[in-house]
Write an enzyme that holds these catalytic residues in place. Structure first.
Site, PDB file in Angstrom:
ATOM      1  CG  ASP A 487       0.378  -5.230   4.366  1.00  0.00           C
ATOM      2  OD1 ASP A 487       1.051  -4.630   4.982  1.00  0.00           O
ATOM      3  OD2 ASP A 487      -0.795  -5.460   4.489  1.00  0.00           O
TER       4      ASP A 487
HETATM    5  C1  GLC Z   1      -4.118  -4.706   1.163  1.00  0.00           C
HETATM    6  C2  GLC Z   1      -3.964  -4.360   2.699  1.00  0.00           C
HETATM    7  C3  GLC Z   1      -3.308  -2.863   2.941  1.00  0.00           C
HETATM    8  C4  GLC Z   1      -2.121  -2.812   2.414  1.00  0.00           C
HETATM    9  C5  GLC Z   1      -2.257  -3.201   0.713  1.00  0.00           C
HETATM   10  C6  GLC Z   1      -1.042  -3.032   0.007  1.00  0.00           C
HETATM   11  O1  GLC Z   1      -5.158  -3.883   0.622  1.00  0.00           O
HETATM   12  O2  GLC Z   1      -5.079  -4.392   3.398  1.00  0.00           O
HETATM   13  O3  GLC Z   1      -3.131  -2.826   4.489  1.00  0.00           O
HETATM   14  O4  GLC Z   1      -1.694  -1.445   2.489  1.00  0.00           O
HETATM   15  O5  GLC Z   1      -2.643  -4.350   0.582  1.00  0.00           O
HETATM   16  O6  GLC Z   1      -0.066  -4.224   0.374  1.00  0.00           O
END
Ligand code: GLC
Ligand code: GLC
Length: 817
Positions: A487
């Site tokens: 993200d």
């Molecule tokens: C958090 C989010 C997930 C994402 C991860 C890496 O765990 O909930 O959706 O893939 O971060 O950014």
């Protein structure tokens, strides 16, 4: 320092010192009524939605962290001294303290001045209430004259509003008190038909419902005025802060024990029968009274607790292993499965790191969570898939998250995370492999929750697949959109304004930046979809999926291979990210894990080469970091990933969620020693020895452990609600131990440490129980070539689906190398 120990027989973690490095929590409830409870009784409760139906209050970012909760006070009426049997909030020194976090319940016990207290907190199955069963024993030689006070703070339902909108909230609070039951009914007079109640099994000496009267002026929870003076004020809240406190007098002869039960619950009335008598403003309590009566009864409470135990016996019996490693055993048999249930129920909404007011259920997260709980609750998994799929956009894309109460996609974080749609395919595949329920693919499901838009679930998966094909970038790789699994890799964001969301700010048109990770994920999902299509008789679709997957593989080889590992992405200037040409962030974990899991490079040694690079550049003794070298400054073209100080979160932290991808990849190349070693590095039970460094609960996985660039390398954060739960469970049960569900049976393909002599697994699968004995006399890491089933020999390592049998099926497998 150690703060407790595992009690594997009772499936409990026993905390023996109250001042754990952080509050070590447990969850109550597994259906609709939920609570968080810390080892000192901190935490809060809610009904279904941690934001919109918050029952008790939690004050954010408090010090201590978990202040506010399900508190009891015991007062010695002879000396006027008082203490909290759960240590907080008075923090009086206790002679004995023990908190047992178990499956759906927590027991906090203590002794102080010869008075022993043992409180069991749990949510009975099928109910929207929690019980606190408090047993008080007098171990003194003299009679003890005690006062027991309870204390909870009601939340005015919408937790966000409750924490901010005081000009209104201080005037809306309303309660009723009838026969010793405290009813919280704020906003019931207008549009709500739900209320909360707090009841006690004993005759009351008094009560309080106005917080500031209970506490007194300028005092806090450690010294409430009512407790200090030994008598409630019988306050009735009109506005301000509705509160629930009972005062019970307990006189105990030497050796005598008393059980006092408190019930805190949530109830909804039929809209046309809200008031009693009709036309009045008085709560209709007719429907709730029998429920309250039932759970104030010790016999009924004991039965409900027993029912909860039986329920967990059943869930955990689906997979039980006995291996040479006790850490793996207790995680797979108990805690990891339990944590998967928590992620199923909470997604990423409510923990001490997730506020319950921020995130709903993530489309990507919830699909991955399925990998961890589908075997325990297949019918609820099916329901979850239907809910998620119904939020999918017509384009095949997805809202990034949806609200559990309304089950609708929400636009807070919008859409356009281009990996999202493929997780639906993997979630559905996991469900069908577990259950063999192919009917789900034909089930009509709406798009964007629009009536009339229903299409078979299979069509949803097709759109997921097409979504990527319609969004291909300059190198032929998938466009990344706002971000992919990571993200924080925001390649179209280019934000220079403080406070702007990295996820929703888009200053580029998104036609250039590409993701090798999505390319790998696409290949994995397309191959899965090809199998599904074949099974449904759609051979043309299947051919097409395989052809596109092969095409994508070629592109990955051409533009996604850096010589010794897979590149991570291309930025908006078409420059590689995660390549030897980069100054920082030369190698990333995600593309190595995902590409190998998709089968890329298995034949020509590239998979092994990439995994060697991971071992060389990313592995640390506390787990595998996300990338190296860490970003030492902010890169506007990369976004949030470079916003974190080096070693934390996505900037080279050990993001435990993706460690299992590497572990699976290692099993795929047959490296059992290394796979298990990596698994152990992040296994919380094996990390119990790091107590004050690790800091988080030793019984559940954390999302993140600080990486080697961080000053606090080895320190965990964000325990409980993380994709790590499902992925580690899936990895250890299906890939390391190798008892793997497939469409047509159960594959037995362990990839284990050479020193293991073998292990046993009991697995329930499609109506049968398999008792599987794996033997490893020659010290191999892999290599089951045939199976003995009830004595008879089967070639290959797949157990076909047998008709349901009354007796367990005995299976023997030998690792032949
Ligand atoms: C958090 C989010 C997930 C994402 C991860 C890496 O765990 O909930 O959706 O893939 O971060 O950014
Ligand atoms: C509280 C008081 C202490 C007293 C005890 C038992 O902890 O601080 O003085 O002895 O309660 O009554």
């Amino acid at each position: 320092m150690r703060y407790g120990h595992f009690d594997d027989v009772n499936r409990e973690y026993v905390i023996t010192r109250p001042e754990t490095p952080m509050p070590w929590i447990n969850y109550l409830g597994c259906e609709a009524y939920f609570g968080i409870i810390s080892n000192t009784a901190g935490g809060y409760s809610y009904y279904r939605d941690a934001r919109l139906r918050r029952i008790t209050r939690y004050r954010y970012n408090n010090a201590p962290f978990d202040y506010g909760g399900r508190y009891l006070y015991l007062r010695d009426n002879d000396t006027a001294g008082f203490w909290s049997p759960s240590w907080q909030p008075t923090r009086t020194k206790l002679d004995k303290y023990e908190c047992r976090h178990g499956m759906g319940y927590s027991i906090i016990g203590s002794s102080c001045h010869g008075i022993e207290t043992r409180t069991t907190y749990f949510v009975p199955l099928g109910q929207t209430l929690e019980v606190w069963k408090c047993v008080v024993t007098n171990h003194r030689k003299t009679t003890a004259k005690l006062s027991l006070f309870s204390s909870i703070e009601f939340c005015l339902w919408d937790a966000q509003d409750d924490a901010t909108n005081f000009q209104r909230n201080f005037s809306t609070g309303q309660v009723e008190v009838e026969n010793g039951v405290i009813y919280h009914k704020t906003e019931y007079r207008e549009r709500r038909n739900h209320f909360a109640y707090f009841a006690c099994s004993e005759k009351l000496a008094g009560f309080d419902t106005q917080r500031d009267v209970f506490l007194g002026k300028y005092t806090g929870w450690e010294k409430p005025a009512a407790v200090v003076r030994g008598k409630s004020f019988n306050s009735v809240a009109n506005g301000w802060a509705p509160h629930g406190s009972h005062h019970v007098k307990v006189t105990l002869k030497p050796g005598e024990t008393r059980e006092v039960i408190f019930v805190l619950g949530y109830h909804e009335n039929p809209v046309d029968q809200k008031f009693d008598p009709a036309g009045s403003q008085t709560l209709n309590k007719r429907f709730v009274k029998p429920i309250i009566r039932k759970f104030l009864n010790p016999g009924k409470v004991a039965a409900a607790l027993e029912e909860l135990r039986t329920f967990w016996d059943g869930l955990l019996a689906v997979y039980q292993v006995k291996s040479p490693d006790r850490h793996a055993n207790r995680m797979a048999n108990i805690w990891n499965a339990y944590q998967c249930m928590a992620t199923f129920n909470m997604s990423r909404s409510a923990s001490f790191y997730e506020s319950g007011i921020g995130r709903g259920l993530g489309f990507r997260d919830s699909n991955q969570d399925l990998l961890g709980f589908v075997q325990m609750v297949p019918s609820r998994a099916r329901e979850r898939i239907m809910d998620i799929a119904a939020t999918q956009l017509k384009s095949g894309g997805a809202y990034h998250q949806y609200q559990p109460l309304t089950k609708r996609g929400n636009n807070d974080i919008g859409s356009g995370f281009n990996d999202d749609p493929h997780w639906l395919t993997l979630g559905v595949a996991a469900y069908v492999k577990e259950t063999g329920d192919w009917t789900i693919l034909k089930e009509p499901v709406q798009f964007e929750n629009e009536p009339g838009s229903e299409k078979p679930l299979y069509e949803h998966l097709r759109r997921s697949y097409n979504y990527t094909l319609e969004r291909i970038g300059p190198h032929g790789l998938p466009l990344i959109g706002r971000a992919d699994w990571n993200d924080c890799l925001n390649l179209n964001c280019f934000s220079d304004t403080p406070g702007q969301s990295f996820q929703t700010t888009t200053n580029k048109d998104g036609k250039v930046a590409e993701s090798v990770f999505i390319a790998g994920l696409f290949v994995l999902a397309a191959k899965e979809l090809a199998v599904i299509a074949t099974k449904l008789g759609k051979n043309k679709d299947a051919q097409e999926c395989l052809a596109e997957a092969a095409k994508m593989e070629k592109v990955i080889y051409k533009y996604g291979w850096d010589g010794a590992w897979f590149i991570r992405a291309y930025d908006d200037f078409s420059r590689p990210i995660g390549s030897k040409v980069c100054k920082e962030g030369k190698i990333f974990i995600e593309s190595q894990g995902m590409c190998v899991m998709a089968g890329i490079g298995l034949k020509d040694g590239k998979a092994k080469r990439a995994l060697e690079s991971v071992n060389q550049h990313l592995a640390t003794k506390h787990g595998i970091v996300l990338q190296q070298p860490a970003f030492t400054r902010y890169y506007i073209e990369m976004g949030e990933i470079s916003s974190y100080p080096p070693g934390y979160k996505e900037n080279a932290g050990i993001f435990c969620h993706n460690n299992p991808w590497i572990i699976i990849a290692e099993t795929m190349v047959g490296n059992g020693n290394r796979a298990f070693d990596y698994y152990t590095r992040i296994n919380p039970s094996a990390r119990e020895k790091y107590g004050d460094l690790h800091r988080c609960e030793p019984y559940v996985f954390a999302q993140m452990i600080a990486g080697k660039d961080a000053p606090t390398h080895g320190e965990a954060k964000n325990s409980w609600l993380t994709g790590t739960a499902a992925w580690t469970y899936f990895t250890v049960t299906q890939w390391i131990l190798g008892i793997r569900v497939e469409y047509d049976g159960l594959r037995i393909d362990p990839v284990i440490p050479a020193k293991w002599k073998g292990f046993n697994v009991t697995r329930k699968f499609r109506g049968n129980t398999y008792v599987i004995k794996v033997k490893n006399p020659k010290g191999n890491q892999r290599g089951v070539k045939c199976l003995r089933v009830n004595g008879g020999k089967i070639a290959g390592n797949v157990l076909p689906v047998f008709p349901a049998q009354s007796k367990p099926i005995q299976v023997e497998a030998v690792l032949e190398g």
